[in-house]
Design an enzyme around this catalytic site. Structure first.
Site, PDB file in Angstrom:
ATOM      1  CG  HIS A 233      -1.617   1.293   1.453  1.00  0.00           C
ATOM      2  ND1 HIS A 233      -2.721   1.680   0.729  1.00  0.00           N
ATOM      3  CD2 HIS A 233      -1.360   2.307   2.327  1.00  0.00           C
ATOM      4  CE1 HIS A 233      -3.124   2.876   1.146  1.00  0.00           C
ATOM      5  NE2 HIS A 233      -2.315   3.281   2.107  1.00  0.00           N
ATOM      6  CG  HIS A 238       0.717   6.648   0.532  1.00  0.00           C
ATOM      7  ND1 HIS A 238      -0.107   7.745   0.630  1.00  0.00           N
ATOM      8  CD2 HIS A 238       0.158   5.692   1.324  1.00  0.00           C
ATOM      9  CE1 HIS A 238      -1.120   7.478   1.431  1.00  0.00           C
ATOM     10  NE2 HIS A 238      -0.993   6.237   1.863  1.00  0.00           N
ATOM     11  CD  GLU A 278      -4.507   6.478   2.788  1.00  0.00           C
ATOM     12  OE1 GLU A 278      -4.714   5.615   1.913  1.00  0.00           O
ATOM     13  OE2 GLU A 278      -3.487   6.487   3.498  1.00  0.00           O
ATOM     14  CB  SER A 297      -2.509   0.313  -2.822  1.00  0.00           C
ATOM     15  OG  SER A 297      -3.473   0.728  -1.867  1.00  0.00           O
TER      16      SER A 297
END
Length: 359
Positions: A233, A238, A278, A297
């Site tokens: 993730h 990110h 997010e 992700s």
């Protein structure tokens, strides 16, 4: 393929907010411009100190102007003063509903990797993790699934940044290698962390252009799903976006706003982070593209976004943010930016309003 959101961060955020709501009234986890700080965060002067290098005078001012509470709000002067030890969950201790519950070897592996993160000292290279064949296979499966959808679902900034890291399915990247790319491109860096960090500390880190990242890999039984922020993730969702300067400006402003913020403001900023960094989307042409890590992700969340089933809402940091959704499957709404520059401008305006309320 994944049928659930790739990461259930709000579960821990919700637990944290519940505790804070009991201790404080409605809430939970500087914007200041220092004229000499190249106007990087032009949002008010008395409340919060800043920035990539926070001036001592600004920090002193921010500390003195912080709202009076039983426990004074401590404004960090550097990343070294940002505590990365307040782990709210998803570290070495696994819950009964975790895919790795009952797998003793996996649990011990998590303990070992988390201990390595705790031992890291700022300024020293990030220790390498020798990933097993099983962990590498899990990484590779997730990567191979996701790259199928990136060309049609990911924003242009992500697509432009992604090749800089040379991700391959046969090797789990090391944080040190990636932080060197970020430092060279945008001045950001990665700091290892043992699990889900307390929102205040995590957001404070962003003010110093530091992203806290885990290093453990999700359980092999569910390579397309994780209930926590694992290295897949963090690195696929990110890290690539932190090569884009406009996106970095947006994220940095969230961090700057968190310096000296009271608990209610921290909870509001946590939701802003959730619905942008997010699960945010940005307009491109006549459509939308993903830039949020929770979408990028997750194979299932990417498919959900492309299907157009979610409500689209213009991003407004001044508005009351809805409850963070995580147990209802995929996101029911996405907050939309016109551009990262526009999102950063809105956040700077919000920061300014915080400092003005404090004056």
């Amino acid at each position: 393929m994944a049928t659930r959101t790739a990461i259930d961060l709000p579960e821990v955020f919700a637990r944290s907010s519940a505790r804070l709501e009991q201790a404080h009234h409605p809430a939970q986890h500087l914007c200041q411009t220092v004229a000499s700080a190249r106007r990087l965060a032009p949002c008010g002067a008395r409340r919060r100190g800043y920035v990539s290098t926070v001036s001592t005078a600004a920090v002193a001012s921010a500390t003195s102007q912080a709202p009076r509470q039983q426990a004074p709000i401590r404004v960090p002067q550097s990343i070294s003063e940002v505590d990365n030890g307040k782990i709210l969950g998803f570290g070495a201790d696994l819950a009964e509903d975790h895919p790795g519950w009952g797998d003793r070897a996996y649990a011990q592996r998590r303990v070992d990797i988390c201990n390595t993160a705790r031992a890291h000292e700022i300024g020293r290279p990030i220790p390498e993790v020798e990933y097993s064949a099983e962990e590498t296979a899990t990484w590779g499966k997730a990567l191979n699934e996701l790259v199928q959808l990136y060309p049609t679902a990911a924003c242009r900034e992500f697509l432009a940044s992604f090749p800089a890291f040379g991700f391959t399915p046969d090797r789990v990247p090391q944080l040190q290698d990636l932080t060197e790319v970020l430092e060279r491109e945008t001045g950001w860096r990665i700091r290892p962390v043992a699990g889900l960090l307390h929102p205040r500390d995590f957001l404070n880190g962003l003010a110093f252009k530091t992203f806290h990242s885990t290093q453990y890999v999700r359980h092999a039984s569910q390579p397309s799903y994780t209930p926590e922020p694992d290295v897949i993730h963090e690195l696929l969702g990110h890290v690539p976006m932190l090569v884009d300067p406009a996106f970095c400006d947006l994220v940095h402003n969230i961090g700057v706003a968190s310096l000296g913020a009271d608990e209610k403001e921290i909870w509001h900023l946590t939701k802003i982070y959730w619905y942008t960094v997010e699960f945010g989307v940005v307009r491109e042409g006549n459509g939308i593209k993903a830039f949020g890590a929770g979408i990028l992700s997750s194979y299932g969340e990417l498919q959900h976004m492309l299907a157009g089933r979610a409500e689209l809402v213009d991003f407004n940091p001044f508005a009351k943010q809805p409850k963070m959704s995580y147990k209802d499957g995929f996101q029911k709404r996405y907050f939309v930016l016109n551009s990262f520059e526009d999102g950063a401008a809105k956040l700077k305006a919000y920061c300014k309003s915080l400092s003005e309320r404090a004056d």
